[in-house]
Scaffold this active site. Structure first.
Site, PDB file in Angstrom:
ATOM      1  CG  HIS A  84      -3.516 -19.425  -1.489  1.00 49.17           C
ATOM      2  ND1 HIS A  84      -4.591 -18.602  -1.317  1.00 49.17           N
ATOM      3  CD2 HIS A  84      -4.046 -20.661  -1.742  1.00 49.17           C
ATOM      4  CE1 HIS A  84      -5.714 -19.289  -1.470  1.00 49.17           C
ATOM      5  NE2 HIS A  84      -5.410 -20.539  -1.729  1.00 49.17           N
ATOM      6  CD  GLU A  86      -4.007 -15.685   0.524  1.00 50.96           C
ATOM      7  OE1 GLU A  86      -4.179 -15.821  -0.707  1.00 50.96           O
ATOM      8  OE2 GLU A  86      -4.075 -16.633   1.315  1.00 50.96           O
ATOM      9  NE  ARG A 119     -10.441 -19.565  -0.892  1.00 52.16           N
ATOM     10  CZ  ARG A 119      -9.890 -20.517  -1.618  1.00 52.16           C
ATOM     11  NH1 ARG A 119      -8.839 -21.174  -1.132  1.00 52.16           N
ATOM     12  NH2 ARG A 119     -10.366 -20.821  -2.812  1.00 52.16           N
TER      13      ARG A 119
END
EC number: 1.1.1.290
Length: 376
Positions: free
Chosen positions: A255, A238, A209
């Site tokens: 990601h 993000e 993360r």
């Protein structure tokens, strides 16, 4: 049996087609009215599964989510209603582990600094951290594990402190969930002070993360310390990463570390297995049968591969440089981050590539790494 399923969930028809009528729906806009007469509900993380969605349905036999996390599901409500639930923990762990390993091989080649002989610290020893360790240990790399929660739970593996990893690891790979409060908070686990404390020439890989690293602090420290090398698949904020951070990373991606065809299929397949178990019927479908034939039939090895040859084998399966280049060219475009994720051509895992080798050298490590066909 009526099976309501998110239209973006792959391989539903070949797996569930024999079990009932499949009704594809938009997971983001799903309504209680649509769910009212469903026997089975299969969702992704975009669907909030709660009383508001399900209160009008009194015949639901199973809710499945093809995701690792369950934040979008009111588990207490399902338990209260005695509605069985299953998700797909670890479905993309192999993909993430191989992504991190490939990134390390790429850095080793780029900086002429062999991966062999380095010490790798893995922060977070859950599914993805364990998969990363498996790749590294197959290749003979010393791994240090940090996971205070696993350690407290009695996990038999050896664990070290985060300070030990900071002091001893040549490479640090992050695999923790985001936790914003409490004793084991992971938000900004790598703050300015910890980033400054990293050993000279540390490689830092983040596939978990974005918020685990203070991205503003990372920019500041990286500008002061060019010896630090970064692989970033996740970002604070993000889908709009800090534009000044992307150029500071050696490899930058949106990601997608967990995006493999095998992982995608595995998520749906795990739900299929669970539903068959609940219905007390045999799960007679095969995960391998779902996947397309790999475009390389087999690679014949004349000798056991050195590190340069190993990277070439890995590139046959997935060339990280392609996604890195595309991301740098598109991330500043409107919706560039999400568009690249949505349109991503899910890569294959090492198991898709068969290796043929008749030599005398020890090559079991290639099989342990995940390649198929070795020594068979």
């Amino acid at each position: 049996m009526k099976i309501l399923v998110d239209e973006n969930m792959p391989y539903v028809e070949p797996l569930f087609g024999d079990l009932g009528d499949i009704i594809p729906v938009n997971g983001r806009t799903l309504t209680a009215e649509q769910v009212r007469d469903a026997d089975v509900l299969l969702v992704r993380s975009v669907t909030k599964v709660n009383a508001e969605l399900l209160s009008g349905n009194n015949k639901l036999k199973f809710v499945g989510s093809a995701t690792i996390g369950t934040d979008h599901v009111d588990l207490a409500y399902l338990a209260e209603r005695n509605i069985p639930f299953s998700n797909a923990p670890g479905c993309n762990a192999t993909a993430v582990g191989e992504f991190a390993f490939i990134a390390m091989l790429e850095l080793a080649q780029r900086f002429n600094s062999p991966l062999k002989g380095k010490v790798v610290g893995i922060v977070g020893a859950g599914n993805t951290g364990t998969a990363t360790a498996k790749c590294l240990q197959a290749y003979g790399i010393k791994v240090l594990l940090n996971d205070p929660i696993k350690a407290a739970e009695g996990d038999p593996r050896s664990f070290v402190s985060l300070d030990t990893i900071t002091a001893q690891a040549d490479i640090i790979s992050l695999h923790v969930p985001i936790t914003r409060t409490g004793e084991h908070k992971t938000k900004h686990l790598f703050d300015e002070a910890r980033l400054k404390a990293l050993k000279p020439n540390t490689w830092l890989v983040n596939c978990c993360r974005g918020d685990v690293i203070d991205n503003q602090a990372l920019i500041k420290v990286k500008r002061q310390r060019d010896d630090l090398k970064l692989v970033l698949d996740v970002w604070e904020g993000e889908p709009t990463p800090l534009p000044e951070l992307v150029p500071l990373a050696e490899f930058a991606t949106p990601h997608i570390a967990g995006y493999s065809l095998e992982g995608k299929a595995r998520g749906t397949f795990m739900l299929y297995q669970k539903l068959c178990q609940l219905l007390n019927i045999t799960a007679d479908k095969s995960l391998l049968d779902l996947l397309p034939t790999f475009n390389i039939k087999a690679v014949e090895l004349a000798t056991a591969p050195n590190e340069k040859a190993l990277l070439q084998l890995a590139r046959f399966v997935y060339d990280l440089r392609d996604d890195d280049k595309m991301f740098r060219n598109t991330f500043l475009n409107e919706n560039g981050f999400d568009t690249m994720r949505k349109n991503h051509q899910h890569r294959r895992e090492f198991s898709a590539l068969a290796l043929a080798y008749d030599g005398q050298s020890e090559v079991d490590w290639l099989s342990n790494l995940g390649f198929s066909g070795v020594g068979q």
